[in-house]
Design a protein around this motif. Structure first.
Motif, short mmCIF file in Angstrom:
data_model
loop_
_atom_site.label_atom_id
_atom_site.label_comp_id
_atom_site.label_asym_id
_atom_site.label_seq_id
_atom_site.Cartn_x
_atom_site.Cartn_y
_atom_site.Cartn_z
N ASN A 113 24.73 21.28 4.19
CA ASN A 113 25.04 22.26 3.15
C ASN A 113 24.49 21.86 1.80
O ASN A 113 24.08 22.71 1.00
N VAL A 156 26.51 26.73 8.45
CA VAL A 156 25.22 26.33 7.88
C VAL A 156 24.13 27.30 8.31
O VAL A 156 23.32 27.77 7.50
N ASN A 198 22.05 30.06 5.79
CA ASN A 198 20.75 29.57 5.32
C ASN A 198 19.54 30.07 6.10
O ASN A 198 18.41 29.77 5.73
#
Length: 222
Positions: free
Chosen positions: A104, A135, A139
């Motif tokens: 992170n 995560v 992302n």
């Protein structure tokens, strides 16, 4: 035999990543073993930046293997991340080998082109899987790939040392996924290949319904 499996899985994954060849994509592998699959992805996507997230003890093995396999390439580690912070993603590197807890802090919103997990989430308890999905879903770029290749079911120990059943069909995918491929492995029938694409809006057909179709074909091997 392990290398044969990695060749097969990298071939399946590369069929979905060929469009990235002219670019300098960021590809993250969660749980990379000694680095065999990551090395094959790198050999096919020469310009890619490969980030590996794993336990620090295994990071040491990956560093040794990849440094010997790619002696001319730039391989960063956790100490380099401590020096540069998340700006390390702007640096010119081939591999970045990191402990999972730093994911992170390292990654930036919608910055990753592909996440890969091959036969390691099946070893994790549900809390760790949930953290990694956080995560991934925070992302991965729009239209980015997540290759999730794991057992249909495996008993694992949870944080309280109790046994829980780890099922790929129960993984915490949110509603912003669409399936690319979903089928049993041709080399390991107890493993399911699930390749998914990250969407900007929720697909009309809920992804949770796709997960319900993931069932083993009467195979109860190792």
């Amino acid at each position: 035999a392990h290398d044969h499996d990695d060749i097969y899985y990298s071939w399946v994954i590369m069929n979905q990543l060929k469009y990235l060849e002219p670019k300098q994509p960021i590809i993250c592998e969660i749980g990379s073993g000694y680095g065999g699959l990551a090395s094959k992805i790198k050999n096919n996507l020469k310009k890619s930046k490969i980030i590996i997230f794993d336990l620090p003890e295994v990071n040491a093995v990956q560093s040794y293997y990849l440094l010997n396999l790619f002696p001319e390439q730039k391989i960063f580690g956790y100490q380099d991340f401590l020096n540069y912070g998340s700006k390390i993603l702007d640096k010119d590197f081939d591999f970045l080998i990191m402990p999972g807890w730093a994911a992170n802090d390292l990654l930036e919103d919608r910055h990753v082109d592909a996440f890969i997990n091959v036969r390691s989430m099946m070893e994790m308890h549900s809390t760790v899987i949930k953290d990694y999905f956080g995560v991934i879903q925070a992302n991965l770029r729009e239209n980015g790939l997540f290759a999730c290749i794991n057992r249909y079911m495996k008993p694992v120990f949870d944080q309280s040392n109790n046994i829980e059943n780890n099922r790929i069909a129960d993984y915490p995918f949110d509603e912003y996924w669409s399936p690319l491929y979903s089928f049993p492995s041709q080399v390991q029938p107890h493993i399911h290949l699930l390749l998914t694409k990250r969407e900007r809006v929720k697909p009309q057909y809920p992804f949770k319904e796709i997960l319900k179709t993931i069932k083993p074909y009467a195979y109860f091997g190792r």
